[in-house]
Enzyme design. Structure first.
Site, mmCIF file in Angstrom:
data_model
loop_
_atom_site.group_PDB
_atom_site.id
_atom_site.type_symbol
_atom_site.label_atom_id
_atom_site.label_comp_id
_atom_site.label_asym_id
_atom_site.label_seq_id
_atom_site.Cartn_x
_atom_site.Cartn_y
_atom_site.Cartn_z
ATOM 1 N N ASP A 20 0.854 -1.182 0.000
ATOM 2 C CA ASP A 20 0.000 0.000 0.000
ATOM 3 C C ASP A 20 0.892 1.234 0.000
ATOM 4 O OD1 ASP A 20 -3.170 0.445 0.967
ATOM 5 O OD2 ASP A 20 -1.851 2.167 1.254
ATOM 6 N N GLU A 141 -15.527 -6.277 -7.728
ATOM 7 C CA GLU A 141 -15.815 -6.877 -6.421
ATOM 8 C C GLU A 141 -17.210 -6.422 -5.976
ATOM 9 O OE1 GLU A 141 -14.081 -9.203 -4.614
ATOM 10 O OE2 GLU A 141 -16.061 -9.029 -3.741
ATOM 11 N N ARG A 144 -19.747 -6.358 0.480
ATOM 12 C CA ARG A 144 -20.259 -5.226 1.272
ATOM 13 C C ARG A 144 -19.463 -5.118 2.549
ATOM 14 N NH1 ARG A 144 -25.884 -7.882 1.803
ATOM 15 N NH2 ARG A 144 -24.423 -9.597 1.727
ATOM 16 N N ASN A 198 -24.163 -1.279 -8.970
ATOM 17 C CA ASN A 198 -24.285 -0.325 -7.859
ATOM 18 C C ASN A 198 -25.349 0.730 -8.159
ATOM 19 O OD1 ASN A 198 -22.547 -1.569 -6.158
ATOM 20 N ND2 ASN A 198 -20.947 -0.018 -6.205
ATOM 21 N N PHE A 239 -32.696 -5.646 0.224
ATOM 22 C CA PHE A 239 -32.152 -4.340 -0.134
ATOM 23 C C PHE A 239 -33.264 -3.386 -0.545
ATOM 24 C CE2 PHE A 239 -28.541 -1.806 -1.540
ATOM 25 C CZ PHE A 239 -27.577 -2.268 -0.669
ATOM 26 N N GLY A 243 -35.260 4.479 4.372
ATOM 27 C CA GLY A 243 -34.455 5.021 5.465
ATOM 28 C C GLY A 243 -34.054 6.455 5.195
ATOM 29 N N CYS A 250 -19.072 3.779 -1.680
ATOM 30 C CA CYS A 250 -19.312 3.221 -3.023
ATOM 31 C C CYS A 250 -20.492 3.841 -3.765
ATOM 32 C CB CYS A 250 -19.502 1.720 -2.911
ATOM 33 S SG CYS A 250 -18.144 0.926 -2.063
ATOM 34 N N LYS A 311 -23.342 2.459 7.851
ATOM 35 C CA LYS A 311 -24.198 1.283 8.041
ATOM 36 C C LYS A 311 -23.638 0.492 9.225
ATOM 37 C CE LYS A 311 -22.466 -2.273 5.162
ATOM 38 N NZ LYS A 311 -22.662 -3.073 3.991
#
Ligand code: UGA
Length: 424
Positions: A20, A141, A144, A198, A239, A243, A250, A311
């Site tokens: 990294d 990918e 979550r 997404n 899903f 809310g 993402c 979340k």
């Protein structure tokens, strides 16, 4: 995502070398410290580090020396205009090109706009030292945060975008142990799959949030309505929870990037612009509910915010709705007390506002407040002792941004309760 991918590929029997640009992270990982909170991750990293199947190194040169497959997992944040900023990808491509001395399969794992693969290929071809052979693949990918390991190890599908037989064979071999359904596409196809998936999920959330406002206007209940719609398998109940809108690192970024690339390609995606608008509006809907529950005046009121991360089961504060909500409450001169099981440290850094009082648990946060607002649906809030909370609050007012409580039960328990799109 990079760390989870590395850890899981080690678990699948490979030797994985991770690096990294942030050396403090590598230093911590070398000592066995894991810089993020993600269920099960620490245990896996410790085990495979010990077995020397998961290795952390300081430079890309060291990392790619003996590797055959290179996964690019760098961030692709939004620029001001919404476009994906690919400068991290560019930097990594230069480094890979400079240091590769044998065949490499270079895999885009980061979320990137369609046609990035072509640009990656051209960049590496241009900067490579010798005519070393390489292939490009796109392997988006879908994990979550909060359930990343489970999602990686038991995915609904694995999408692989390739253009050579060799790349396809290598990728299939890597994923074979998962026994997951495979979707093989072109590189461009896989790039679009990621953005579109997404965007579709974000659309599903904005759709049900808009329905929740219609429910509220008419006295219907969005939980019942979502169930009634979602029982159709083509739509699904998953899903589909109304809310305070989606956040995280993402959806907001990918919706923006997809809007931008579609514009650039001459196909403006108006539907997604509305998805974004509804998502912003939903936070105002929530603040309005808090205001109404306080008889129209937020100023000077003490408000308890439960949940800060975007979340549950993560300490990630990137684009967390709580940030905008707390800033708005502070702007309207409320006194904010907050509690989150994992994210308080990061929330404190993000907010950088001494006026927020972080508390050691939900009960101390609730003490003396005029209103309690549920912002993230952590399990511990679902199991909270409501009798105790009622005694601690100055007024028994709960505004539930995640619909974690049953309105009928709350009413019976003597609370003035408001959810999102719920029948009271
Ligand atoms: C999302 C996708 O779900 C993953 O498939 C994808 O791999 C990932 O983005 C990514 O691109 O890397 P994540 O951001 O971790 O994963 O979180 P989600 O569980 O998707 O939640 C995103 C936001 O939507 C959260 O703020 C959540 O509260 C909100 N949400 C989710 C709702 O408001 N309602 C729902 O029914 C579900």
């Amino acid at each position: 995502m990079g760390l989870v991918t590395g850890a899981c590929f080690a678990k699948l029997g490979n030797t994985v070398i991770c690096t990294d640009s942030d050396k403090t992270k590598i230093k911590a990982l070398k000592k066995g410290d894991v810089p993020i909170y993600e269920p099960m991750l620490k245990g896996i990293i410790r085990k495979y580090r010990r077995m020397k199947r998961l290795i952390f190194v300081d430079t890309i040169e060291e990392a790619i020396k003996s590797a055959k497959v290179i996964f690019i997992c760098v961030g692709t944040p939004s620029r001001e205009n919404g476009e994906a900023d690919l400068s991290n990808i560019e930097k990594v491509c230069h480094e890979i090109a400079r240091h590769m001395h044998s065949y490499k399969l270079i895999v885009e794992k980061s979320t990137v706009p369609v046609q990035t693969g072509e640009w990656v290929k051209d960049t590496i071809r241009f900067f490579r030292k010798k005519k070393v052979k390489f292939d490009i693949a796109c392997n988006p990918e879908f994990l979550r945060e909060g359930s990343a390991i489970k999602d990686f190890m038991r995915p609904d599908r694995v999408v692989i975008g390739v253009e050579t037989k060799k790349a396809k064979k290598l990728m299939l071999k890597l994923y074979k142990p998962l026994k997951a359904p495979m979707s093989i596409t072109t590189i461009k196809g896989a790039e679009i799959v990621k953005h579109a998936a997404n965007a579709f999920l974000a659309t599903k959330i904005s759709f049900i949030n808009e329905i929740s406002n219609i429910c509220e206007a008419t006295g219907a209940d969005v939980v019942e309505v979502a169930r009634g719609i979602g029982m159709d398998k083509r739509i699904s109940e998953n899903f589909f929870n109304a809310g305070i809108g989606f956040g995280g690192s993402c959806f907001p970024k990918d919706v923006d990037a997809f809007i931008h690339i579609c514009d650039k390609l001459g196909h403006p995606f108006r539907l997604l612009e509305d998805v974004k608008r509804i998502n912003i509006q939903q936070k105002h809907v929530f603040i309005d509910k808090i205001r109404r529950s306080l008889n129209g005046k937020i100023k000077g009121k003490k408000i308890c915010v439960l949940g800060l991360s975007f979340k549950p089961d993560t300490d990630d504060m990137r684009n967390a709705p709580s940030l905008d909500i707390i800033k708005k409450l502070l702007n309207e001169k409320a006194v904010v007390k907050a509690y989150d099981p994992q994210a308080m440290e990061k929330a404190g850094e993000e907010l950088g506002d001494k006026r927020v009082k972080f508390c050691e648990d939900a009960y101390s946060a609730a003490r003396g407040c005029d209103c309690l607002a549920i912002v993230t649906e952590w399990n511990e809030f679902k199991k909270i002792n409501l009798k105790k909370i009622k005694k601690l609050l100055k007024r028994p007012v709960i505004v539930d941004g995640r619909n974690i409580y049953d309105p009928a039960v709350m009413k019976k328990s003597g609370f003035m309760y408001t959810g999102i799109g719920r029948r009271i």
